[in-house]
Design an enzyme around this catalytic site. Structure first.
Site, PDB file in Angstrom:
ATOM      1  N   THR A  14       0.836  -1.213   0.000  1.00  0.00           N
ATOM      2  CA  THR A  14       0.000   0.000   0.000  1.00  0.00           C
ATOM      3  C   THR A  14       0.867   1.258   0.000  1.00  0.00           C
ATOM      4  OG1 THR A  14      -1.700  -1.194   1.236  1.00  0.00           O
ATOM      5  CG2 THR A  14      -1.822   1.215   1.269  1.00  0.00           C
ATOM      6  N   GLU A 130       8.314  10.613   9.262  1.00  0.00           N
ATOM      7  CA  GLU A 130       7.053  11.393   9.290  1.00  0.00           C
ATOM      8  C   GLU A 130       5.830  10.511   9.069  1.00  0.00           C
ATOM      9  OE1 GLU A 130       4.794  13.923  10.158  1.00  0.00           O
ATOM     10  OE2 GLU A 130       6.492  15.185   9.586  1.00  0.00           O
ATOM     11  N   ILE A 137      -0.425  13.585   7.680  1.00  0.00           N
ATOM     12  CA  ILE A 137      -0.352  14.867   8.406  1.00  0.00           C
ATOM     13  C   ILE A 137       1.105  15.125   8.807  1.00  0.00           C
ATOM     14  CG2 ILE A 137      -1.187  16.201  10.380  1.00  0.00           C
ATOM     15  CD1 ILE A 137      -3.514  14.216  10.625  1.00  0.00           C
ATOM     16  N   LYS A 206       2.384   5.182  17.971  1.00  0.00           N
ATOM     17  CA  LYS A 206       2.449   6.570  17.483  1.00  0.00           C
ATOM     18  C   LYS A 206       2.578   7.554  18.642  1.00  0.00           C
ATOM     19  CE  LYS A 206      -0.274   5.372  13.410  1.00  0.00           C
ATOM     20  NZ  LYS A 206      -1.635   5.129  12.954  1.00  0.00           N
TER      21      LYS A 206
HETATM   22  P1  NAP Z   1       1.661  -3.935   2.877  1.00  0.00           P
HETATM   23  O1  NAP Z   1       0.647  -3.407   1.956  1.00  0.00           O
HETATM   24  O2  NAP Z   1       1.452  -5.260   3.513  1.00  0.00           O
HETATM   25  O3  NAP Z   1       3.058  -3.929   2.121  1.00  0.00           O
HETATM   26  C1  NAP Z   1       4.215  -4.550   2.615  1.00  0.00           C
HETATM   27  C2  NAP Z   1       5.187  -4.739   1.476  1.00  0.00           C
HETATM   28  O4  NAP Z   1       6.406  -5.260   1.986  1.00  0.00           O
HETATM   29  C3  NAP Z   1       4.710  -5.721   0.401  1.00  0.00           C
HETATM   30  O5  NAP Z   1       5.066  -5.265  -0.865  1.00  0.00           O
HETATM   31  C4  NAP Z   1       5.463  -7.003   0.735  1.00  0.00           C
HETATM   32  O6  NAP Z   1       5.700  -7.795  -0.419  1.00  0.00           O
HETATM   33  C5  NAP Z   1       6.750  -6.447   1.283  1.00  0.00           C
HETATM   34  N1  NAP Z   1       7.383  -7.324   2.271  1.00  0.00           N
HETATM   35  C6  NAP Z   1       6.954  -7.610   3.504  1.00  0.00           C
HETATM   36  N2  NAP Z   1       7.824  -8.416   4.125  1.00  0.00           N
HETATM   37  C7  NAP Z   1       8.807  -8.652   3.260  1.00  0.00           C
HETATM   38  C8  NAP Z   1       9.996  -9.399   3.313  1.00  0.00           C
HETATM   39  N3  NAP Z   1      10.344 -10.097   4.391  1.00  0.00           N
HETATM   40  N4  NAP Z   1      10.813  -9.410   2.242  1.00  0.00           N
HETATM   41  C9  NAP Z   1      10.474  -8.720   1.138  1.00  0.00           C
HETATM   42  N5  NAP Z   1       9.366  -7.958   1.021  1.00  0.00           N
HETATM   43  C10 NAP Z   1       8.547  -7.940   2.081  1.00  0.00           C
HETATM   44  O7  NAP Z   1       1.923  -2.924   4.100  1.00  0.00           O
HETATM   45  P2  NAP Z   1       1.656  -1.342   4.110  1.00  0.00           P
HETATM   46  O8  NAP Z   1       0.243  -1.097   4.517  1.00  0.00           O
HETATM   47  O9  NAP Z   1       2.187  -0.729   2.892  1.00  0.00           O
HETATM   48  O10 NAP Z   1       2.527  -0.923   5.373  1.00  0.00           O
HETATM   49  C11 NAP Z   1       3.923  -0.826   5.292  1.00  0.00           C
HETATM   50  C12 NAP Z   1       4.439  -0.068   6.525  1.00  0.00           C
HETATM   51  O11 NAP Z   1       3.870   1.229   6.558  1.00  0.00           O
HETATM   52  C13 NAP Z   1       4.044  -0.713   7.863  1.00  0.00           C
HETATM   53  O12 NAP Z   1       5.102  -0.491   8.765  1.00  0.00           O
HETATM   54  C14 NAP Z   1       2.819   0.071   8.293  1.00  0.00           C
HETATM   55  O13 NAP Z   1       2.640   0.092   9.696  1.00  0.00           O
HETATM   56  C15 NAP Z   1       3.177   1.460   7.789  1.00  0.00           C
HETATM   57  N6  NAP Z   1       2.053   2.364   7.519  1.00  0.00           N
HETATM   58  C16 NAP Z   1       0.992   1.942   6.793  1.00  0.00           C
HETATM   59  C17 NAP Z   1      -0.032   2.838   6.494  1.00  0.00           C
HETATM   60  C18 NAP Z   1      -1.206   2.439   5.675  1.00  0.00           C
HETATM   61  O14 NAP Z   1      -2.123   3.256   5.528  1.00  0.00           O
HETATM   62  N7  NAP Z   1      -1.235   1.234   5.127  1.00  0.00           N
HETATM   63  C19 NAP Z   1       0.041   4.159   6.962  1.00  0.00           C
HETATM   64  C20 NAP Z   1       1.171   4.545   7.729  1.00  0.00           C
HETATM   65  C21 NAP Z   1       2.165   3.645   7.997  1.00  0.00           C
HETATM   66  P3  NAP Z   1       4.492  -8.472  -1.242  1.00  0.00           P
HETATM   67  O15 NAP Z   1       3.689  -7.338  -1.791  1.00  0.00           O
HETATM   68  O16 NAP Z   1       5.137  -9.266  -2.289  1.00  0.00           O
HETATM   69  O17 NAP Z   1       3.715  -9.275  -0.238  1.00  0.00           O
HETATM   70  N1  HSE Z   2      -3.195   1.086  10.444  1.00  0.00           N
HETATM   71  C1  HSE Z   2      -2.865   2.467  10.610  1.00  0.00           C
HETATM   72  C2  HSE Z   2      -4.115   3.265  10.859  1.00  0.00           C
HETATM   73  C3  HSE Z   2      -2.166   2.974   9.379  1.00  0.00           C
HETATM   74  O1  HSE Z   2      -5.192   2.751  10.554  1.00  0.00           O
HETATM   75  O2  HSE Z   2      -4.018   4.362  11.388  1.00  0.00           O
HETATM   76  C4  HSE Z   2      -1.684   4.390   9.526  1.00  0.00           C
HETATM   77  O3  HSE Z   2      -0.641   4.481  10.441  1.00  0.00           O
END
Ligand code: NAP
Ligand code: HSE
Length: 437
Positions: A14, A130, A137, A206
């Site tokens: 994502t 950030e 934000i 957070k």
């Molecule tokens: P996600 O959609 O599950 O994406 C994770 C990515 O990392 C995928 O592309 C996955 O590969 C890859 N990955 C995971 N483990 C791996 C490994 N061991 N080796 C190689 N590739 C690996 O997660 P996300 O929602 O983007 O979140 C990522 C980070 O951002 C997390 O720390 C989350 O807390 C943070 N975050 C998320 C949001 C949000 O709105 N989603 C907002 C703020 C912060 P595949 O695609 O091939 O499975």
């Molecule tokens: N899972 C988190 C949320 C992503 O819903 O706020 C953003 O940090």
């Protein structure tokens, strides 16, 4: 213009796809701001065959994360894979290879930030985070730079988008918890383990980061008092609304004369406060600072491009600072690393706040007098008391009480005594009430 800076990405899910799309779409605007182009040259994913939500042309895709962190052409590593074990190992490897790091991983920073920042300082590289707090934000930048003149008194925020989305859909549209959670997962808001969103763990990660940046204290996740949203019932939402309040899941960090409050829990907030009206996936953080007074930071708290926006803003900052001396950069936690404070974190029993209580009692003369006598004995002053209609099925009457601010230990003592009364028919529901003034 200088040659484009090459970036290596760990994770194209994502957030990774959101950041990559923004970098591609706004390449010219970003280059004009950063002074040079920024391009993703290599990205690591688990599944090389999966369809990606961004254009991967021009990127080398690999399933080996060590290739990214050791790539000699890469100057900056984006850690967007999540988790704490592999992510820590890879971030430290990247730092050891002299790479700057940008991460959206709040769990990683909340648990291992002290170690990561020390290593980064030793190696003279930057670690930017950030996107780890409140999605798009720019709250870290606001606290670390915009409010640098102030002593921060307290901050309070709706800082989990998934939880707020679920609460809003349940309260406003009467939708089912599990169904809304599934939608939040489909929209890319939820954590890989959604219990982190529901149980308050993500908000506690957070809050740990916000408190460090606001008060100049080390990251200390284990000291945050954490409660989730699963105990919030429709009946309390309705009673709160009749009384002029909304229930929100808040993260609160407050400096007091005796120490620091760090707590995450549901709270009643007066409907008239802007933060009580922050709905859906939106997040908001109020900061009370001694010179500025109150300021409010509001925006999307999760999702691909809102979070990607914060990641790319960090990238631009790091690129601008590539040629500066490490000593001249903004410190990771806002305060100089050798000037962090050891102000103690208070236990929840030491916290002072107001309360909403729902007590079910048999409808007999003298019951209210018994309850109020116990409150008086525990030095608890009542702001309002309302007896609702008899609940025919339970043969009891709900009494709703709002109290003035009191020490939580006194409140627990009073509740234990009231629950012993033979006219009290069930466990008392307690929700803290915050006026946020
Ligand atoms: P996600 O959609 O599950 O994406 C994770 C990515 O990392 C995928 O592309 C996955 O590969 C890859 N990955 C995971 N483990 C791996 C490994 N061991 N080796 C190689 N590739 C690996 O997660 P996300 O929602 O983007 O979140 C990522 C980070 O951002 C997390 O720390 C989350 O807390 C943070 N975050 C998320 C949001 C949000 O709105 N989603 C907002 C703020 C912060 P595949 O695609 O091939 O499975
Ligand atoms: N899972 C988190 C949320 C992503 O819903 O706020 C953003 O940090």
């Amino acid at each position: 213009m200088l040659e484009a800076v090459k970036v290596g990405v760990l994770g194209l899910g994502t957030v990774g796809s959101g950041a990559a799309s923004i970098l591609q779409r706004n390449a010219d605007e970003i280059a004009r701001r950063a002074g040079r182009g920024i391009c993703i040259s290599i990205a690591c994913v688990r599944d090389l065959k999966k369809q990606r939500d961004c254009d991967i042309a021009g990127m080398t895709l690999t399933a080996d994360p060590e290739k990214v962190v050791s790539d000699p052409d890469v100057k900056i590593v984006l850690e967007l894979m999540g988790g704490t074990d592999d992510a820590l190992k890879l971030v430290l490897m990247a730092i050891d290879h002299g790479k700057h790091v940008v991460t959206a991983n709040k769990a990683l920073i909340a648990f291992h930030g002290n170690e990561i920042f020390q290593r980064a300082q030793d190696k003279g590289v930057a670690v930017a985070f950030e996107a780890a707090v409140a999605g798009g934000i720019p709250i870290i930048k606001a606290l670390r730079e915009g409010l640098a003149a102030n002593a921060i008194l307290w901050l309070a925020g709706v800082i989990n988008g998934t939880g707020n989305f679920i609460l809003t859909e349940m309260c406003d549209k009467g939708r089912d918890f599990d169904e809304v959670l599934k939608e939040a997962q489909r929209l890319g808001y939820a954590e890989a383990d959604p219990s982190f969103d529901i149980q308050g763990t993500d908000a506690a990660h957070k809050l740990t980061i916000l408190a460090s940046v606001a008060f100049g204290v080390p990251l200390q996740f284990e000291k945050v008092h954490t409660e989730g949203i699963t105990g919030i019932s429709g009946i309390d939402v309705a009673y709160a609304s009749e009384l002029g309040y909304r229930i929100k899941h808040l993260g609160i960090a407050r400096r007091t004369d005796s120490g620091l409050e760090l707590r995450v829990h549901p709270a009643l907030i007066p409907c008239s406060r802007l933060i009580a009206n922050v709905d859906g996936v939106m997040n908001a953080v109020i900061v009370k600072a001694d010179a500025l007074g109150q300021s409010l930071y509001y925006g999307p708290g999760a999702g691909a491009e809102p979070t990607g926006s914060a990641v790319v803003a960090d990238l631009v900052d790091v690129v601008r600072a590539l040629t500066t001396d490490p000593e001249n950069r903004v410190p990771h936690l806002a305060f100089q690393p050798d000037s962090l404070s050891d102000i103690p974190v208070l236990s929840i029993d030491e916290v002072y706040t107001a309360y909403y209580l729902r007590i079910h009692v048999l409808d007999r003369p003298g019951v209210l007098a018994d309850v109020t006598r116990i409150f008086a004995a525990h030095k608890i002053s009542i702001e309002a008391i309302i007896q609702k209609e008899q609940d025919a099925r339970a043969a009891s009457v709900p009494i709703i009480i709002l109290t003035h601010r009191v020490n939580e230990k006194n409140m627990k003592g009073a509740i234990a005594e009231i629950e012993e009364l033979d006219v009290v028919t069930s466990r008392i529901t307690l929700i803290r009430l915050e006026t946020l003034i």
